[in-house]
Design a protein around this motif. Structure first.
Motif, short mmCIF file in Angstrom:
data_model
loop_
_atom_site.label_atom_id
_atom_site.label_comp_id
_atom_site.label_asym_id
_atom_site.label_seq_id
_atom_site.Cartn_x
_atom_site.Cartn_y
_atom_site.Cartn_z
N GLN A 271 0.81 -1.19 0.03
CA GLN A 271 -0.03 -0.07 -0.02
C GLN A 271 0.84 1.25 0.13
O GLN A 271 1.68 1.25 0.79
CB GLN A 271 -1.04 0.12 1.26
CG GLN A 271 -1.92 -0.99 1.34
CD GLN A 271 -3.01 -0.94 2.16
OE1 GLN A 271 -3.03 0.18 2.88
NE2 GLN A 271 -4.03 -1.88 2.44
N PHE A 272 0.18 2.11 -0.71
CA PHE A 272 1.20 3.63 -0.58
C PHE A 272 0.92 4.29 0.67
O PHE A 272 0.03 3.99 1.49
CB PHE A 272 0.52 4.39 -1.88
CG PHE A 272 1.10 3.95 -3.22
CD1 PHE A 272 1.31 2.72 -3.61
CD2 PHE A 272 1.66 4.96 -3.96
CE1 PHE A 272 1.84 2.54 -4.73
CE2 PHE A 272 2.31 4.82 -5.39
CZ PHE A 272 2.30 3.51 -5.72
N LEU A 273 1.67 5.43 0.90
CA LEU A 273 1.65 6.14 2.01
C LEU A 273 1.68 7.58 1.82
O LEU A 273 2.70 8.02 2.22
CB LEU A 273 2.68 5.62 3.11
CG LEU A 273 2.64 6.13 4.51
CD1 LEU A 273 1.59 5.79 5.26
CD2 LEU A 273 4.19 5.99 5.14
N PRO A 274 0.44 8.20 1.55
CA PRO A 274 0.54 9.50 1.47
C PRO A 274 0.39 9.90 2.96
O PRO A 274 -0.61 9.33 3.87
CB PRO A 274 -0.77 9.97 0.70
CG PRO A 274 -1.57 8.72 0.67
CD PRO A 274 -0.88 7.34 0.92
N PHE A 275 1.09 10.91 3.56
CA PHE A 275 0.65 11.22 4.82
C PHE A 275 0.47 12.77 5.08
O PHE A 275 1.14 13.69 4.37
CB PHE A 275 1.51 10.61 5.89
CG PHE A 275 2.96 10.91 5.83
CD1 PHE A 275 3.67 10.12 5.00
CD2 PHE A 275 3.61 12.07 6.46
CE1 PHE A 275 5.13 10.40 5.09
CE2 PHE A 275 4.94 12.28 6.47
CZ PHE A 275 5.80 11.58 5.69
N THR A 276 -0.01 13.16 6.19
CA THR A 276 -0.35 14.64 6.58
C THR A 276 -0.03 14.77 7.82
O THR A 276 -0.07 13.73 8.81
CB THR A 276 -1.59 15.06 6.28
OG1 THR A 276 -2.56 14.28 7.03
CG2 THR A 276 -1.79 15.13 4.74
N LEU A 277 0.38 16.09 8.41
CA LEU A 277 0.56 16.31 9.94
C LEU A 277 0.06 17.86 9.92
O LEU A 277 0.82 18.76 10.13
CB LEU A 277 1.95 16.08 10.13
CG LEU A 277 2.54 16.44 11.78
CD1 LEU A 277 1.44 15.70 12.81
CD2 LEU A 277 3.83 15.96 11.92
N VAL A 301 2.87 14.42 2.27
CA VAL A 301 4.15 13.70 1.61
C VAL A 301 3.47 12.51 1.08
O VAL A 301 2.75 11.89 1.90
CB VAL A 301 5.25 13.52 2.86
CG1 VAL A 301 6.39 12.84 2.19
CG2 VAL A 301 5.50 15.19 3.30
N ASP A 302 4.01 12.34 -0.05
CA ASP A 302 3.29 10.81 -0.69
C ASP A 302 4.70 9.80 -0.97
O ASP A 302 5.61 10.26 -1.73
CB ASP A 302 2.86 11.18 -1.87
CG ASP A 302 1.92 10.05 -2.46
OD1 ASP A 302 1.86 9.17 -1.85
OD2 ASP A 302 1.26 10.53 -3.54
N LEU A 303 4.53 8.80 -0.10
CA LEU A 303 5.59 7.82 -0.17
C LEU A 303 5.10 6.39 -0.82
O LEU A 303 3.99 6.06 -0.45
CB LEU A 303 6.28 7.34 1.15
CG LEU A 303 6.96 8.64 1.88
CD1 LEU A 303 7.41 8.12 3.25
CD2 LEU A 303 7.91 9.37 1.05
N ALA A 304 5.69 6.10 -1.78
CA ALA A 304 5.44 4.76 -2.30
C ALA A 304 6.15 3.50 -1.58
O ALA A 304 7.24 4.07 -1.03
CB ALA A 304 5.84 4.71 -3.90
N PRO A 305 5.96 2.60 -1.49
CA PRO A 305 6.60 1.27 -0.89
C PRO A 305 8.12 1.62 -1.31
O PRO A 305 8.26 1.62 -2.61
CB PRO A 305 6.15 0.04 -1.22
CG PRO A 305 4.75 0.18 -1.54
CD PRO A 305 4.77 1.83 -2.10
N GLY A 306 9.09 1.68 -0.45
CA GLY A 306 10.48 1.87 -0.88
C GLY A 306 11.04 3.26 -0.60
O GLY A 306 12.12 3.48 -0.68
N ASN A 307 10.21 4.30 -0.88
CA ASN A 307 10.63 5.91 -0.58
C ASN A 307 11.00 6.02 0.57
O ASN A 307 10.36 5.81 1.73
CB ASN A 307 9.61 6.76 -1.33
CG ASN A 307 9.34 7.09 -2.72
OD1 ASN A 307 8.24 6.81 -3.29
ND2 ASN A 307 10.28 6.92 -3.50
N ARG A 308 11.98 6.97 0.88
CA ARG A 308 12.29 7.54 1.81
C ARG A 308 12.28 9.32 1.78
O ARG A 308 12.18 9.61 0.80
CB ARG A 308 13.60 7.47 2.42
CG ARG A 308 13.86 5.93 2.86
CD ARG A 308 14.09 5.01 1.63
NE ARG A 308 15.46 5.41 1.11
CZ ARG A 308 15.83 5.31 -0.38
NH1 ARG A 308 14.81 4.57 -0.86
NH2 ARG A 308 16.82 5.68 -0.78
N VAL A 309 12.07 9.80 2.86
CA VAL A 309 12.27 11.40 2.95
C VAL A 309 12.87 11.90 4.12
O VAL A 309 12.62 11.27 5.17
CB VAL A 309 10.68 11.89 2.70
CG1 VAL A 309 9.82 11.66 3.90
CG2 VAL A 309 10.46 13.18 2.26
#
Lengths: 509, 107
Positions: A271-277, A301-309
């Motif tokens: 599953q993708f991981l867009p997230f907000t704070l 911030v939108d993270l696909a599996p494998g992305n880092r930020v």
């Protein structure tokens, strides 16, 4: 710089820390000459999210043992058994450019129940493993970042990975990469962060900030214990427990006005991981392992599996906030909201935080450090253009009677799909003919994203994993430098990789 | 539902109303075989779930026919058009005519 960070973490250890129980150290150990740091809240608070334990390089060498074994855990979704490095997540490995990692990988999983010759591009041999250094610009050969290796149950293998002296500074990760068992193992939490401390950490605002590690994992509590079939993780909507550093909905503390440096890794399998704070200010300063040209303010911030930020997070006002994944559509599949963590902003002068813990208040602005490896790839430099079509194919007798394909072909380790010359650059177009996004990851060399759905990118991010939109396209440019040899490109929705969405790239002298 | 599960289920969902339509109204055309590869993105009967994919249900058949031929011949290119040119590459003139007709009839 590395020393002050180390000093800070060590100082954190002197305070009572509640998170320790989550990190039994049986799956990892720092060998002679490397420093081990136990899990700790960077603010020294008992109920604050702890950074995972760390192993640091010492005198240019990081020596560690990773033990792939069965772990009994109780997830929010129920009691289950996982295959991983002894903890959710594995230890953070911290190095500098020019360092060498010597990793002893012990496969302590039980023998595989399926002993015949596996069928390529079907899930198989979930107890066979290996190790990938995701995002590292290192050699793909021999006992370096070689994902063609198979480490069988009972076997031990020593990886030696040498980072170039000018390796970009950023956030990376390690995980198993044996074709056929990747999804089962990563979905079991077999992953850990790797940090290259370097030029980015010398930016004063970054250097002065408390550093927080967030490894997001989404294991599935499989009934009856171990994942024995891809069926338990195949469904995109299977109930995944979103954990940060192994904890379900942890608390994360900041002080009013405080700026913290967050390294976020999405180590989930599908599953993708867009997230907000909402309510806090977020600046992105690095994507995958690579510093941005300058900080960029984000609302999501939108993270696909494998992305880092790498994020600089500023707490504007005392209060309670939520780190959330909003409800969204992953292609044609609607996925629900996830409450990832409670974020608590204490008063600036709160006596809960020891006054010895530094409190940074400045956000970075202006240009971030440059890097030779991340020199813009211009049109003049392109020697070849290639096109890769992402699709699926019905093949009777395969898992679910299908394979996932690139240019119509499922993975074949014997085939060189791309042959290119060292020190050249190419432009590649990814065309997604499916109704789901596919995050493509290329090993060894980072790439620059130049267009999405034909729209040129205003700022061309350097990444190692990029989501190709459903029924859409992405154009990237990549330069093959420093290392010859074979490596892979694949979809980081790991069941897709196991089912064939991967190809070989061979870089020649 | 799994990714491919959805894909396949999408196809089944798409097939069901088409068949039902054919049963209810004998004058309606049966879904052409080549439409199977369209439905996963354009949705059952040409009404997509994906926000960036155009609705082709009820579109003018002559327009659809010309568009598909343009994709096939590479006259439309770049960006998302690359998705369609790959898919249209294997279509015959007859396939294209049948697809244009059928999607044009969907409401």
């Amino acid at each position: 710089m590395g020393l002050s960070r180390r000093g800070l973490l060590t100082a954190g250890l002197l305070l009572p820390v509640g998170g320790l129980a989550y990190y039994p150290l049986r799956g990892l150990s720092a060998a002679d000459g490397s420093d081990a740091v136990e899990a700790a809240s960077p603010l020294g608070l008992a109920d604050d999210l702890a950074n995972p334990p760390e192993i640091h390089a010492s005198d240019g060498v990081l020596r560690a043992t990773l033990r792939m074994a069965l772990q009994d855990v109780t997830l929010p979704g129920g009691a289950t058994e996982l295959r991983n490095y002894g903890a959710l997540p594995g230890p953070t490995l911290r190095v500098h450019p020019g360092d060498t990692l010597e990793i002893r990988l012990e496969n302590r999983l039980p023998p595989n129940p399926d002993r015949g010759t596996p069928v390529m591009n079907t899930p198989n041999r979930f107890n066979s493993t290996n190790l990938h250094f995701h995002g590292f610009h290192v050699s793909p050969r021999g006992n370096s970042d070689n994902v063609y290796l198979e480490i069988e149950p009972g076997q031990t293998f020593n990886y030696v990975v040498q980072l170039p002296d000018d390796h970009p500074a950023g956030t990376y990760w390690y995980h198993p990469h044996r074709h056929g068992s990747v999804a089962a193992q990563v979905a079991s939490g077999a992953a850990g962060m790797m940090i290259v401390n370097g030029t980015l950490d010398e930016v004063p605002e970054v250097r002065d900030a408390v550093e927080r590690i967030l490894v997001v994992q989404a294991p599935i509590a499989v009934e009856g214990g171990l994942i024995e079939s891809m069926d338990s993780i195949w469904e995109l909507t299977a109930e995944r427990d979103f954990l940060i550093n192994g904890q379900y909905r942890p608390r994360i503390y900041l002080r009013e006005g405080e700026v913290q440096h967050w390294r976020v890794l999405h180590a989930g399998d599908a599953q993708f991981l867009p997230f907000t704070l909402d309510g806090l200010t977020i600046l992105e300063i690095g994507r995958d392992g690579n510093p941005l040209d300058e900080p960029e303010e984000m609302t999501e911030v939108d993270l696909a599996p494998g992305n880092r930020v790498n994020l600089m997070v500023r707490a504007e006002k005392e209060g309670y906030y939520e780190l959330r994944r909003p409800a969204f559509n992953q292609g044609i599949q609607a996925l629900p909201e996830v409450h990832l963590a409670d974020v608590i902003v204490l008063p600036a002068d709160s006596d809960r935080v020891d006054s010895s813990i530094p409190m940074a208040t400045a956000l970075p602005s202006g240009p971030l450090p440059e890097n030779r490896i991340l020199t813009d790839i211009t049109e003049d430099e392109i020697v070849a253009q290639r096109q890769f079509v992402l699709g699926t194919r019905t093949v009777e007798g395969m898992y679910k009677n299908m394979t996932f394909t690139i240019n119509g072909e499922a993975f074949d380790p014997r085939r060189d799909d791309v042959v290119a010359k060292l020190n050249t650059a190419e432009e590649w177009v990814f065309i997604n003919e499916t109704p789901f996004p596919h995050p493509l990851h290329i090993h060894v060399n980072p790439f620059q994203v130049v267009a999405i759905n034909g729209e040129p990118e205003e700022y061309k991010h350097w990444q190692d994993t990029i989501a190709v939109p459903a029924a859409g396209t992405v154009t990237i440019r990549t330069r093959f430098t420093d290392f010859t040899g074979r490596f892979v490109m694949h979809c980081h929705i790991l069941p897709h990789e196991d089912l064939g969405m991967m190809l070989n790239i061979n870089i020649e002298e | 539902m799994a990714r491919h599960g959805i894909l396949l289920a999408g196809l089944l969902l798409a097939l069901t109303p088409a068949t039902a339509l054919a049963d209810d109204d004998k004058s309606a055309t049966a879904m052409p075989e080549a439409a199977a590869s369209c439905l996963s993105c354009h949705g059952a009967s040409g009404r997509p779930v994906l926000p960036e994919v155009p609705i082709i249900a009820g579109q003018q058949p002559a327009y659809l026919e010309r568009a598909l031929k343009s994709y096939r011949e590479g006259l439309r290119n770049g960006g998302p058009a690359l998705v369609m040119s790959g898919i249209a590459a294997d279509l015959s003139d007859e396939d294209i005519k049948a697809l244009a007709q059928w999607f044009g009839e969907q409401r």
